[in-house]
Design a protein around this motif. Sequence first.
Motif, PDB file in Angstrom:
ATOM      1  N   ARG A  37       7.509   3.922   9.060  1.00 54.64           N
ATOM      2  CA  ARG A  37       6.019   3.612   8.929  1.00 54.64           C
ATOM      3  C   ARG A  37       5.773   3.014   7.667  1.00 54.64           C
ATOM      4  O   ARG A  37       6.112   3.631   6.501  1.00 54.64           O
ATOM      5  N   LEU A  38       4.993   2.089   7.346  1.00 50.82           N
ATOM      6  CA  LEU A  38       4.736   1.471   6.149  1.00 50.82           C
ATOM      7  C   LEU A  38       3.035   1.150   5.869  1.00 50.82           C
ATOM      8  O   LEU A  38       2.452   1.150   6.816  1.00 50.82           O
ATOM      9  N   GLY A  39       2.706   1.468   4.376  1.00 55.71           N
ATOM     10  CA  GLY A  39       1.336   1.346   4.348  1.00 55.71           C
ATOM     11  C   GLY A  39       1.102   0.464   3.100  1.00 55.71           C
ATOM     12  O   GLY A  39       1.879   0.429   2.171  1.00 55.71           O
ATOM     13  N   PHE A  40       0.204  -0.111   3.103  1.00 52.31           N
ATOM     14  CA  PHE A  40      -0.029  -1.364   1.939  1.00 52.31           C
ATOM     15  C   PHE A  40      -1.412  -0.887   1.473  1.00 52.31           C
ATOM     16  O   PHE A  40      -2.574  -1.180   2.220  1.00 52.31           O
ATOM     17  N   ALA A  96       2.099 -11.388   2.699  1.00 50.76           N
ATOM     18  CA  ALA A  96       3.365 -12.005   2.666  1.00 50.76           C
ATOM     19  C   ALA A  96       4.303 -10.891   3.010  1.00 50.76           C
ATOM     20  O   ALA A  96       5.229 -11.176   3.946  1.00 50.76           O
ATOM     21  N   VAL A  97       4.434  -9.631   2.504  1.00 53.48           N
ATOM     22  CA  VAL A  97       5.145  -8.790   2.904  1.00 53.48           C
ATOM     23  C   VAL A  97       5.278  -8.563   4.312  1.00 53.48           C
ATOM     24  O   VAL A  97       5.971  -8.284   5.225  1.00 53.48           O
ATOM     25  N   VAL A  98       4.003  -8.400   4.807  1.00 55.60           N
ATOM     26  CA  VAL A  98       3.583  -7.877   6.229  1.00 55.60           C
ATOM     27  C   VAL A  98       4.211  -8.663   7.144  1.00 55.60           C
ATOM     28  O   VAL A  98       4.780  -8.705   8.307  1.00 55.60           O
ATOM     29  N   HIS A  99       4.007 -10.437   6.729  1.00 54.45           N
ATOM     30  CA  HIS A  99       4.393 -11.336   7.664  1.00 54.45           C
ATOM     31  C   HIS A  99       5.904 -11.113   8.038  1.00 54.45           C
ATOM     32  O   HIS A  99       6.483 -11.326   8.806  1.00 54.45           O
ATOM     33  N   GLY A 100       6.405 -10.788   6.621  1.00 59.46           N
ATOM     34  CA  GLY A 100       7.896 -11.051   6.880  1.00 59.46           C
ATOM     35  C   GLY A 100       8.509  -9.504   7.427  1.00 59.46           C
ATOM     36  O   GLY A 100       9.658  -9.731   8.090  1.00 59.46           O
ATOM     37  N   LEU A 101       7.749  -8.514   7.561  1.00 61.02           N
ATOM     38  CA  LEU A 101       8.237  -7.289   8.206  1.00 61.02           C
ATOM     39  C   LEU A 101       7.718  -7.320   9.540  1.00 61.02           C
ATOM     40  O   LEU A 101       8.386  -6.364  10.474  1.00 61.02           O
ATOM     41  N   ALA A 102       6.776  -7.862   9.954  1.00 59.57           N
ATOM     42  CA  ALA A 102       6.409  -7.661  11.417  1.00 59.57           C
ATOM     43  C   ALA A 102       7.315  -8.266  12.459  1.00 59.57           C
ATOM     44  O   ALA A 102       8.207  -9.143  11.942  1.00 59.57           O
TER      45      ALA A 102
END
Length: 53
Positions: free
Chosen positions: A2-5, A14-20
């Motif tokens: 579980r990650l939150g920003f 950019a991080v979400v695009h990479g981790l999705a």
Amino acid sequence: MRLGFLGCGTIAAAVVHGLAGRGHDITVSERSEATSTTLVSLYPEVSRAPINR
């Protein structure tokens, strides 16, 4: 995982695009409504947490 920003600017997006798509449950803040709305619509594992005002 579980990650939150907090915040939803260029770097967080950019991080979400990479981790999705890698099995993570991702939550973004709605600080930037346009960016958070886009991320939520692109990836089913991304949700938006409301800002308490």
